[in-house]
Design a protein around this motif. Structure first.
Motif, PDB file in Angstrom:
ATOM      1  N   ILE A  34       0.840  -1.189   0.000  1.00 51.01           N
ATOM      2  CA  ILE A  34       0.000   0.000   0.000  1.00 51.01           C
ATOM      3  C   ILE A  34       0.880   1.245   0.000  1.00 51.01           C
ATOM      4  CG2 ILE A  34      -1.775   1.304   1.230  1.00 51.01           C
ATOM      5  CD1 ILE A  34      -2.754  -1.350   0.112  1.00 51.01           C
ATOM      6  N   PRO A  36       0.268   5.118   0.322  1.00 47.46           N
ATOM      7  CA  PRO A  36      -0.828   6.032   0.641  1.00 47.46           C
ATOM      8  C   PRO A  36      -0.698   7.418   0.015  1.00 47.46           C
ATOM      9  CG  PRO A  36       0.690   5.958   2.467  1.00 47.46           C
ATOM     10  CD  PRO A  36       1.226   5.001   1.426  1.00 47.46           C
ATOM     11  N   ASN A  66      -2.117   2.104  -4.801  1.00 43.99           N
ATOM     12  CA  ASN A  66      -2.130   3.484  -4.317  1.00 43.99           C
ATOM     13  C   ASN A  66      -3.441   3.770  -3.602  1.00 43.99           C
ATOM     14  OD1 ASN A  66      -0.400   3.623  -7.071  1.00 43.99           O
ATOM     15  ND2 ASN A  66       0.382   5.070  -5.570  1.00 43.99           N
ATOM     16  N   ARG A  67      -3.334   4.244  -2.360  1.00 42.70           N
ATOM     17  CA  ARG A  67      -4.500   4.634  -1.571  1.00 42.70           C
ATOM     18  C   ARG A  67      -4.277   6.035  -1.008  1.00 42.70           C
ATOM     19  NH1 ARG A  67      -8.428   1.076   0.286  1.00 42.70           N
ATOM     20  NH2 ARG A  67      -8.648  -0.658  -1.188  1.00 42.70           N
ATOM     21  N   GLY A  75      -4.427   5.149   3.610  1.00 47.08           N
ATOM     22  CA  GLY A  75      -3.691   3.926   3.307  1.00 47.08           C
ATOM     23  C   GLY A  75      -2.996   3.340   4.514  1.00 47.08           C
TER      24      GLY A  75
END
Length: 276
Positions: A34, A36, A66-67, A75
């Motif tokens: 992840i 973020p 991608n968060r 994320g």
């Protein structure tokens, strides 16, 4: 009491052997990383460069997800609540340690809810200006700004790598805010060299696992990450991006994160920084 302890000993030995065997076989499936922060940012590009080699060393693909949002906290919160089995990773930047000072209800603890694995590198911020302005140094810029209060605008590219524009002559580099000069911009002084003390605030990128991940998996991922970082192609690409080595053990990185959280809290209070 003695006999009871002797009876427990085989159980403890078996438990340790099981954990070691699990670390030796891990990973047996693809990993999820992840990030973020938005795709295309330096915090996104750096891990992708490293993961190309790390996935080869681990024998499993690493899927980057991608968060972005809320300063990287969305994320990070996702990884904090993930199973600590070694299959969900977090790649974060310096934003990780300033988050608790900017957000009242994170839903996670940046120090306690993650197990640090390894830094991926560090890069300074660089102060730039249009060449047409004629600023030769950061002091020139400061003097001009003081002469016309409120007349200057400032912008941050956020995702940016300013390095290509500097090399193409589209931007003038006035100073970097690292502890030492950047190898990518050796002729550009640091802000401290220019006479502005206590202005060091480089950006670092690091790899984390959810807290509770076995020490064996943390240590194995740490070793393999260091080896990936030593690959010539990785070193060359990171150097092109202006990212320099930042070597720490997992425990040293844990301590570093805690210290940065405290230092960032002091900085936020000093300047009265707030998020909206």
């Amino acid at each position: 009491m003695k006999s009871r302890c002797l009876m427990l000993l085989p159980v403890l030995v078996l438990g340790l052997a099981t954990m070691e065997a699990r670390a030796q076989t891990w990973p047996t499936k693809p990993l999820r990383a992840i990030v973020p922060i938005a795709a295309g940012s330096l915090a996104d590009i750096v891990p992708r460069v490293v993961f190309e080699q790390l996935s080869i060393r681990l024998g499993q693909s690493i899927v980057v997800e991608n968060r972005p949002g809320a300063g990287g906290t969305i994320g990070a919160n996702l990884v904090a609540k993930a199973a600590p089995d070694g299959y969900t990773l977090l790649v974060h930047s310096s934003a990780h340690t300033i988050a608790p000072s900017l957000h009242a209800n994170l839903g996670y603890d940046p120090a306690r809810d993650f197990a640090a694995v390894a830094p991926l590198g560090v890069t300074p911020f660089v102060l730039v200006a249009p060449p047409a302005r004629g600023y030769g140094t950061i002091r020139d810029l400061v003097s001009a700004a003081k002469a016309k209060p409120g007349a200057f605008n400032f912008a941050s590219p956020g995702v940016g790598a300013a390095l290509p524009n500097i090399r193409d002559g589209k931007l003038s580099a006035l100073a970097v805010n690292g502890a030492r000069r950047s190898t990518a911009l050796p002729d550009v002084p640091t802000t401290s060299e220019a006479g502005f003390a206590n202005t060091e605030y480089p950006t670092w990128f690091a790899l984390f696992l959810p807290a509770g991940a076995s020490r064996e998996i943390v240590d194995k991922l740490h070793r393999e990450t260091l080896e990936a970082l030593q690959e010539p192609r990785v070193r060359e690409r990171l150097a092109e991006l202006g990212v320099e080595p930042m070597v720490m053990t997992p425990r040293e990185l844990d301590v570093y994160v805690e210290k940065q959280i405290a230092a960032d809290a002091l900085l936020v209070r000093a300047i009265g920084l707030k998020t909206e």
